[in-house]
Write a protein that holds these residues in place. Structure first.
Motif, PDB file in Angstrom:
ATOM      1  N   LEU A  33     -12.773  10.757  30.390  1.00 20.24           N
ATOM      2  CA  LEU A  33     -14.101  11.011  29.784  1.00 20.24           C
ATOM      3  C   LEU A  33     -14.511  12.479  30.461  1.00 20.24           C
ATOM      4  N   GLY A  34     -15.544  12.933  29.731  1.00 20.85           N
ATOM      5  CA  GLY A  34     -16.211  14.473  30.020  1.00 20.85           C
ATOM      6  C   GLY A  34     -16.479  14.335  31.652  1.00 20.85           C
ATOM      7  N   ASP A  35     -17.048  13.043  31.959  1.00 21.03           N
ATOM      8  CA  ASP A  35     -17.567  13.012  33.480  1.00 21.03           C
ATOM      9  C   ASP A  35     -16.640  12.639  34.539  1.00 21.03           C
ATOM     10  N   GLY A  36     -15.400  12.764  33.915  1.00 25.54           N
ATOM     11  CA  GLY A  36     -14.332  12.387  34.933  1.00 25.54           C
ATOM     12  C   GLY A  36     -13.695  10.858  35.008  1.00 25.54           C
ATOM     13  N   ASN A  37     -14.409   9.936  34.486  1.00 24.35           N
ATOM     14  CA  ASN A  37     -14.029   8.501  34.607  1.00 24.35           C
ATOM     15  C   ASN A  37     -12.803   8.526  33.854  1.00 24.35           C
ATOM     16  N   HIS A  38     -12.036   7.447  34.076  1.00 25.71           N
ATOM     17  CA  HIS A  38     -10.868   6.997  33.107  1.00 25.71           C
ATOM     18  C   HIS A  38     -11.009   5.767  32.676  1.00 25.71           C
ATOM     19  N   ILE A  39     -10.411   5.502  31.299  1.00 25.85           N
ATOM     20  CA  ILE A  39     -10.555   4.080  30.686  1.00 25.85           C
ATOM     21  C   ILE A  39      -9.294   4.152  29.900  1.00 25.85           C
ATOM     22  N   ARG A  40      -8.643   2.881  30.078  1.00 31.08           N
ATOM     23  CA  ARG A  40      -7.424   2.491  29.347  1.00 31.08           C
ATOM     24  C   ARG A  40      -7.856   1.416  28.364  1.00 31.08           C
ATOM     25  N   GLU A  41      -7.611   1.602  26.981  1.00 27.28           N
ATOM     26  CA  GLU A  41      -7.993   0.539  26.117  1.00 27.28           C
ATOM     27  C   GLU A  41      -6.642   0.001  25.404  1.00 27.28           C
ATOM     28  N   MET A  42      -6.698  -1.281  24.810  1.00 27.31           N
ATOM     29  CA  MET A  42      -5.615  -1.737  24.088  1.00 27.31           C
ATOM     30  C   MET A  42      -6.129  -2.101  22.901  1.00 27.31           C
ATOM     31  N   LEU A  43      -5.291  -1.708  21.653  1.00 22.57           N
ATOM     32  CA  LEU A  43      -5.517  -2.242  20.473  1.00 22.57           C
ATOM     33  C   LEU A  43      -5.108  -3.603  20.175  1.00 22.57           C
ATOM     34  N   LEU A  44      -6.339  -4.161  19.913  1.00 23.22           N
ATOM     35  CA  LEU A  44      -5.924  -5.890  19.635  1.00 23.22           C
ATOM     36  C   LEU A  44      -5.565  -6.029  18.080  1.00 23.22           C
ATOM     37  N   SER A  45      -6.275  -5.200  17.076  1.00 23.68           N
ATOM     38  CA  SER A  45      -6.043  -5.635  15.841  1.00 23.68           C
ATOM     39  C   SER A  45      -6.475  -4.618  14.853  1.00 23.68           C
ATOM     40  N   LEU A  46      -6.011  -4.346  13.600  1.00 23.88           N
ATOM     41  CA  LEU A  46      -6.246  -3.355  12.845  1.00 23.88           C
ATOM     42  C   LEU A  46      -5.741  -3.736  11.477  1.00 23.88           C
ATOM     43  N   SER A  47      -6.946  -3.741  10.647  1.00 26.98           N
ATOM     44  CA  SER A  47      -6.859  -4.168   9.208  1.00 26.98           C
ATOM     45  C   SER A  47      -7.195  -2.989   8.276  1.00 26.98           C
ATOM     46  N   ASP A  48      -6.320  -2.438   7.594  1.00 29.52           N
ATOM     47  CA  ASP A  48      -6.689  -1.636   6.539  1.00 29.52           C
ATOM     48  C   ASP A  48      -7.327  -1.990   5.559  1.00 29.52           C
ATOM     49  N   LYS A  49      -6.953  -3.343   5.240  1.00 33.09           N
ATOM     50  CA  LYS A  49      -7.574  -3.939   3.948  1.00 33.09           C
ATOM     51  C   LYS A  49      -9.051  -4.341   4.361  1.00 33.09           C
ATOM     52  N   ASP A  50      -9.409  -4.805   5.448  1.00 26.09           N
ATOM     53  CA  ASP A  50     -10.656  -5.157   5.715  1.00 26.09           C
ATOM     54  C   ASP A  50     -11.527  -4.109   6.569  1.00 26.09           C
ATOM     55  N   HIS A  51     -10.730  -3.062   6.791  1.00 20.67           N
ATOM     56  CA  HIS A  51     -11.285  -1.712   7.740  1.00 20.67           C
ATOM     57  C   HIS A  51     -12.130  -2.330   9.098  1.00 20.67           C
ATOM     58  N   ILE A  52     -11.302  -2.986   9.913  1.00 21.57           N
ATOM     59  CA  ILE A  52     -11.706  -3.630  10.813  1.00 21.57           C
ATOM     60  C   ILE A  52     -10.640  -3.251  12.156  1.00 21.57           C
ATOM     61  N   SER A  53     -11.234  -2.769  13.312  1.00 25.14           N
ATOM     62  CA  SER A  53     -10.353  -2.927  14.475  1.00 25.14           C
ATOM     63  C   SER A  53     -11.031  -3.396  15.735  1.00 25.14           C
ATOM     64  N   THR A  54     -10.077  -3.955  16.646  1.00 26.54           N
ATOM     65  CA  THR A  54     -10.631  -4.402  17.666  1.00 26.54           C
ATOM     66  C   THR A  54      -9.864  -3.911  19.067  1.00 26.54           C
ATOM     67  N   TYR A  55     -10.309  -3.857  20.140  1.00 31.18           N
ATOM     68  CA  TYR A  55      -9.876  -3.317  21.358  1.00 31.18           C
ATOM     69  C   TYR A  55     -10.455  -3.637  22.440  1.00 31.18           C
ATOM     70  N   THR A  56      -9.646  -3.683  23.543  1.00 33.79           N
ATOM     71  CA  THR A  56     -10.427  -4.116  25.040  1.00 33.79           C
ATOM     72  C   THR A  56      -9.916  -3.235  25.992  1.00 33.79           C
ATOM     73  N   ILE A  57     -10.604  -3.185  26.946  1.00 35.20           N
ATOM     74  CA  ILE A  57     -10.538  -2.424  28.151  1.00 35.20           C
ATOM     75  C   ILE A  57      -9.436  -2.864  28.866  1.00 35.20           C
ATOM     76  N   ILE A  58      -8.585  -2.409  29.504  1.00 32.81           N
ATOM     77  CA  ILE A  58      -7.724  -3.067  30.335  1.00 32.81           C
ATOM     78  C   ILE A  58      -7.744  -2.649  31.670  1.00 32.81           C
ATOM     79  N   ASP A  59      -8.332  -1.320  31.870  1.00 37.12           N
ATOM     80  CA  ASP A  59      -8.424  -0.871  33.069  1.00 37.12           C
ATOM     81  C   ASP A  59      -9.583   0.343  32.945  1.00 37.12           C
ATOM     82  N   ALA A  60     -10.398   0.411  33.989  1.00 35.86           N
ATOM     83  CA  ALA A  60     -11.367   1.405  33.915  1.00 35.86           C
ATOM     84  C   ALA A  60     -11.883   1.851  35.282  1.00 35.86           C
ATOM     85  N   THR A  61     -12.496   3.180  35.276  1.00 34.85           N
ATOM     86  CA  THR A  61     -13.051   3.371  36.642  1.00 34.85           C
ATOM     87  C   THR A  61     -14.581   3.163  36.390  1.00 34.85           C
ATOM     88  N   VAL A  62     -14.967   2.812  35.320  1.00 37.26           N
ATOM     89  CA  VAL A  62     -16.445   2.285  35.190  1.00 37.26           C
ATOM     90  C   VAL A  62     -16.492   0.716  35.141  1.00 37.26           C
TER      91      VAL A  62
END
Ligand SMILES: NC(=O)c1ccc[n+]([C@@H]2O[C@H](COP(=O)([O-])OP(=O)(O)OC[C@H]3O[C@@H](n4cnc5c(N)ncnc54)[C@H](OP(=O)(O)O)[C@@H]3O)[C@@H](O)[C@H]2O)c1
Length: 492
Positions: A58-87
């Protein structure tokens, strides 16, 4: 610790395909969201693969790792979760949902999340997500989409997004008589505003294919009536769009393969259905060098050749544009790849691209070597044509599949069923465009090509570059059998 919820939404003044094209790319945030300084997908995965992990600085120096949980081109939906972060955002799960606004080309964007926060920090973190991430993201993406239009309006070929656009005078190669390379000359042509279903592209890199040579020689005149402009593929930037086009905007980086020739030009109108976006990390020269040849390798290996571990595969012109890609891809699947080339230097290149056995022959004599290497091949990929006809037959194992891809040495004569039946051979005469008959098919095959490039299954091709005005030199090189890898013409 209670579960915190943040829900925000907005309307974006752009069609849903356009907004989704940006948001579905799990690695796109550093291009449009000011909070993200850098984004990277880990482990060479593609950014639309469920399970991939993005690493944000991030611009303020923090780090975030996020994993993509689902992606639907048909419904235009994506979900994701933080797996590791300095916030301290814990058990953070977010959902992005788009819906088309039915009163016009606008999109409803819903962004929601739930998470846990350390006691006392709930409000601070809710505000940070709601304003610093979501509200700021809405504003940034709107700006980003609008910039595409503004940037191109300021460019030399610019016009507003209206139907009152002007024709553009631009250089293109014209062929007035079939024949030698020197028949291809640079002229100035007028490119009309794009019609319905088309976009106008300022092309930077144009892929040269052996098929262009057949057309220039007049072997398939119905494909390229005179006067005409050769060329089946190119990459560049959309400069304006036809009246009903919603999926592309000025400023988009695109590459296309189109069965109507005309690519040897600096500006061109192309129907949207032949176009695919260039992913971040791929430059326009590589895209133009790879699309048609990569799609060809993809359908040869998957659909026609059914290549698997142990398949004995013979590939002619193994150091050439298509040859390098087919060899590397098939070798990665465990095929026993045998290549033919005409010089020892090309043999080194072919080995570098996965050929286990290379036969050096300038006069189409290879069947004895093939038989002694593996007793005959299961699949033969033949871009040589007539001069290699008899040796091809002799190289195939029983029940083998002869894929006649092209005819660099001249049109293939007399392939009769009575001849093929002697070894129970099958014979195919495919054309790449039939394997990308819809835009979905093109996107799907192109995605596999970019992924193969990203994961190192295929290497960035050797690219020989020529100015557009020197198209004749490029053809001379291709026909002289001295070229290696792919060629592109640079238009600007
Ligand atoms: N049907 C389809 O869907 C499709 C799609 C793409 C390409 N193709 C075909 O696939 C083949 C390869 O295309 P490419 O664009 O990647 O070209 P390329 O392989 O980079 O260039 C042609 C190569 O063919 C070999 N060749 C053998 N005899 C030749 C001759 N008499 N004149 C010129 N070259 C000769 C040369 O390699 P050596 O000197 O090492 O033998 C030469 O470098 C072509 O036949 C093309 O038409 C078909």
């Amino acid at each position: 610790m209670g579960l915190q919820r943040v829900v925000r939404s907005c309307i974006v003044d752009a069609p849903i395909e356009r907004v989704w094209a940006v948001l579905r790319d799990f690695n796109s945030h550093d291009q449009w969201h000011t909070v993200v300084a850098q984004s990277e997908i880990e482990d060479n995965k593609t950014s639309d693969r469920v399970g991939c992990v993005r690493n944000f600085t991030l611009g303020d120096g923090n780090h975030i790792r996020e994993m993509l949980l689902s992606l639907s081109d048909k419904d235009h939906i994506s979900t994701y979760t933080i797996i590791d972060a300095t916030v301290p955002l814990m058990r953070y799960v977010a959902t992005v949902t788009l819906k088309p606004v039915t009163d016009g080309n606008r999109t409803f964007w819903h962004w929601s999340s739930s998470f846990e926060a350390p006691p006392g920090m709930e409000r601070e973190l809710r505000d940070m997500v709601a304003h610093g991430v979501y509200e700021a993201g809405f504003a940034n993406l709107k700006k980003y989409l609008a910039l595409g239009q503004t940037a191109s309006r300021q460019s030399s070929f610019a016009r507003p997004l209206t139907t009152s656009a002007q024709a553009i005078e631009a250089p293109a190669i014209r062929l007035r008589d079939y024949g030698q390379p020197s028949e291809m000359r640079l002229e100035t042509v007028s490119v009309l505003p794009p019609a319905a279903g088309e976009v106008r592209i300022r092309q930077t890199a144009i892929g040269v294919n052996y098929f262009d040579v057949y057309l220039r020689k007049g072997w398939i005149p119905e494909f390229l009536p005179l006067p005409g402009t050769p060329g089946m593929e190119a990459a560049g930037e959309v400069i304006d769009v036809g009246p009903d086009v919603t999926s592309l905007l000025p400023g988009d980086r695109v590459v296309y393969m189109c069965p109507m020739p005309g690519a040897y030009a600096s500006v061109r109108n192309v129907p949207v259905s032949f176009i695919t976006r260039i992913p971040a990390g791929v430059d326009e020269q590589t895209a133009a060098a790879l699309l048609l040849k990569g799609v060809t390798a993809d359908y040869l290996i998957r659909d026609l050749g059914h290549i698997r571990s142990g398949t004995r595969l013979l590939v002619h012109a193994a150091a050439g544009g298509v040859g390098q890609l087919v060899c590397a891809w098939a070798a990665s699947m465990g095929a026993v790849v045998i290549g033919t080339v005409s010089t020892p230097d090309k043999a080194r290149v072919a080995r570098d691209h996965g050929c286990a056995h290379v036969i050096v022959t300038g006069n189409y004599q290879f069947s004895q070597a093939v038989q002694s290497i593996c007793g005959g091949v299961d699949v033969l990929i033949d871009g040589l044509g007539n001069a290699a006809r008899d040796d091809n037959f002799a190289s195939l194992a029983r029940c083998g599949h002869w894929i006649s891809l092209g005819q660099a040495s001249g049109p293939l004569q007399d392939i009769s069923p009575d001849w093929l039946v002697q070894k129970s051979l099958s014979f195919s005469r495919p054309v790449a465009f039939d394997y990308v008959a819809t835009q979905d098919q093109l996107n799907e095959r192109a995605a596999r090509v970019w992924q193969a490039l990203q994961t190192g299954v295929i290497k960035t091709p050797d690219i020989q570059k020529f100015a557009l005005r020197d198209a004749a030199l490029a053809h001379e090189k291709l026909e002289s059998r001295t070229s290696v890898g792919s060629m592109v013409l640079l238009a600007s």
